[in-house]
Design a protein around this motif. Structure first.
Motif, PDB file in Angstrom:
ATOM      1  N   SER A 123      -8.260   4.016   2.393  1.00 20.36           N
ATOM      2  CA  SER A 123      -7.174   4.462   1.510  1.00 20.36           C
ATOM      3  C   SER A 123      -6.182   3.342   1.233  1.00 20.36           C
ATOM      4  CB  SER A 123      -6.452   5.668   2.124  1.00 20.36           C
ATOM      5  OG  SER A 123      -5.723   5.298   3.278  1.00 20.36           O
ATOM      6  N   GLY A 124      -6.251   2.295   2.047  1.00 16.12           N
ATOM      7  CA  GLY A 124      -5.438   1.104   1.812  1.00 16.12           C
ATOM      8  C   GLY A 124      -3.947   1.323   1.959  1.00 16.12           C
ATOM      9  N   GLU A 125      -3.187   0.398   1.389  1.00 17.06           N
ATOM     10  CA  GLU A 125      -1.726   0.451   1.487  1.00 17.06           C
ATOM     11  C   GLU A 125      -1.175   1.709   0.814  1.00 17.06           C
ATOM     12  OE1 GLU A 125       2.131  -2.162   0.047  1.00 17.06           O
ATOM     13  OE2 GLU A 125       0.210  -3.182   0.384  1.00 17.06           O
ATOM     14  N   LYS A 126      -1.798   2.110  -0.290  1.00 17.63           N
ATOM     15  CA  LYS A 126      -1.337   3.307  -0.999  1.00 17.63           C
ATOM     16  C   LYS A 126      -1.423   4.531  -0.092  1.00 17.63           C
ATOM     17  CE  LYS A 126      -2.249   6.072  -5.169  1.00 17.63           C
ATOM     18  NZ  LYS A 126      -2.583   7.336  -4.482  1.00 17.63           N
ATOM     19  N   GLY A 127      -2.521   4.659   0.637  1.00 15.92           N
ATOM     20  CA  GLY A 127      -2.683   5.789   1.537  1.00 15.92           C
ATOM     21  C   GLY A 127      -1.672   5.771   2.662  1.00 15.92           C
ATOM     22  N   VAL A 129       1.297   4.427   2.600  1.00 12.43           N
ATOM     23  CA  VAL A 129       2.609   4.770   2.042  1.00 12.43           C
ATOM     24  C   VAL A 129       2.721   6.282   1.883  1.00 12.43           C
ATOM     25  CG1 VAL A 129       4.086   4.608   0.002  1.00 12.43           C
ATOM     26  CG2 VAL A 129       2.999   2.560   0.922  1.00 12.43           C
ATOM     27  N   GLU A 130       1.645   6.922   1.457  1.00 11.26           N
ATOM     28  CA  GLU A 130       1.653   8.385   1.320  1.00 11.26           C
ATOM     29  C   GLU A 130       1.919   9.052   2.667  1.00 11.26           C
ATOM     30  OE1 GLU A 130      -1.230  10.575  -1.098  1.00 11.26           O
ATOM     31  OE2 GLU A 130      -2.037   8.628  -1.717  1.00 11.26           O
ATOM     32  N   GLN A 235      10.946   7.940  -1.166  1.00  9.17           N
ATOM     33  CA  GLN A 235      10.900   6.760  -2.034  1.00  9.17           C
ATOM     34  C   GLN A 235      11.176   5.516  -1.194  1.00  9.17           C
ATOM     35  OE1 GLN A 235      13.486   7.202  -5.532  1.00  9.17           O
ATOM     36  NE2 GLN A 235      13.474   9.421  -5.207  1.00  9.17           N
TER      37      GLN A 235
END
Length: 334
Positions: A123-127, A129-130, A235
């Motif tokens: 999922s990488g960095e995006k995952g 962050v989620e 955020q």
């Protein structure tokens, strides 16, 4: 008369005993870094501190300017098998899952609940962050602080079975104390969440919350039931890593450090900002080389990669600590 003689005799014994013990006590007190082997890094630290604290010399630095910055993960405590804050986020997902049935079929939450670390990594960095937004926001600052405090006082590392706050490096605790005893102000400058660290850093490191710099999410002021509060929003506000570290130092501290301590490429810019300037400067990298007592890793790891910064250390004459050879012990309990 007998009582007086008895007292004088006792005093003589005490004086003789103190005289006998004095050399050994003096030796113990003369070494501010007892968990460090007598190798080059220890000598470099002591020489630097002596240089900047000796009044009347060209390299003397006044106390207000003696600022030292420390990374946290991998520099002050362990960062393997994963960052402690990630372990916290994973536990929070599991704890909150009953309130979010949709997570069972939604990545990256599905991967966490099923223990599928490969899918989580994908999922990488995006995952990530989620996960952070879902587990660190939607509550007041006070509520989050209590959540962190409750977790950090109970959660244990999977390998050592110790509290995470017991997996701090004894040599670095001694270094923090040594610097403070010589007029330094010590700051933590970490890619970790600022409000993830502030509830416990003073108790564990002696670093008060106002001397902690870290990544943050946005907060806003609200009145709730007539009481003021700060509410954490989902955020990102600031990432205090890599090139962000000098920015964070400038914004939070307002002084350029004269000493910086890190362990990974995430600390490269902080070390450059600190040391590539006029005057007496000191940079140190903790190199994880002890697989038996802790972990051994550098260029090929997902957590705490040390590649560019290791190469830069030779060019910039930074001190590199070989954990296996330079530290007598790693954790306070071993």
């Amino acid at each position: 008369m007998f009582d007086r003689l008895k007292s004088l005799a006792g005093l003589a014994v005490v004086v003789c005993t103190m005289a006998f013990l004095a050399p050994s006590l003096a030796a113990a007190q003369s070494d501010p870094l007892p968990s460090w082997n007598d190798t080059a890094p220890k000598a470099a630290i002591v020489a630097f501190v002596k240089k900047v604290t000796t009044d009347g010399t060209p390299d003397f630095v006044p106390e207000p300017e003696r600022v030292a910055v420390f990374d946290n993960d991998g520099t002050l405590w362990t960062e393997h098998p994963m960052y402690v804050q990630l372990a916290f986020a994973l536990d929070r997902v599991k704890a909150e899952a009953p309130n979010h049935p949709e997570w069972k079929t939604t990545q990256p939450f599905k991967a966490v609940l099923e223990g599928d670390m490969k899918a989580l990594a994908a999922s990488g960095e995006k995952g990530l962050v989620e996960l952070i937004m879902a587990t660190h926001a939607g509550m007041s600052v006070d509520e989050f602080q209590k959540t962190v405090t409750d977790w950090i006082t109970a959660a244990r590392d999977p390998r050592f079975k110790k509290l995470y706050t017991e997996l701090v490096y004894q040599p670095m605790l001694e270094l923090l104390s040594y610097l403070r005893a010589n007029g330094f102000k010590t700051f933590i400058v970490s890619g970790g969440g600022i409000e993830m660290m502030r509830p416990w850093t003073e108790r564990v490191y002696g670093v008060p919350p106002e001397q902690v710099v870290g990544s943050s999410i946005k907060t806003q002021f609200e009145m709730k039931d007539g009481a003021p509060m700060l509410f954490r929003l989902p955020q990102v506000n600031f990432i205090d890593d890599k090139a962000g570290k000098p920015v964070g130092i400038n914004e939070h501290i307002g002084r350029r450090p004269i000493a910086a301590f890190g362990n990974s490429d995430g600390d490269l810019e902080m070390l450059q900002w600190t040391t590539l300037a006029p005057g007496a400067r000191f940079g140190l990298i903790v190199h994880h080389t002890d697989a038996e007592r802790e972990y051994a890793y550098d260029r090929d790891t997902e957590f705490g990669r040390l590649d560019k910064a290791l190469d830069a250390a030779a060019v910039n004459h930074w001190t590199v600590v070989d954990m296996k050879n330079d530290w007598k012990r790693i954790f306070p309990w071993n």
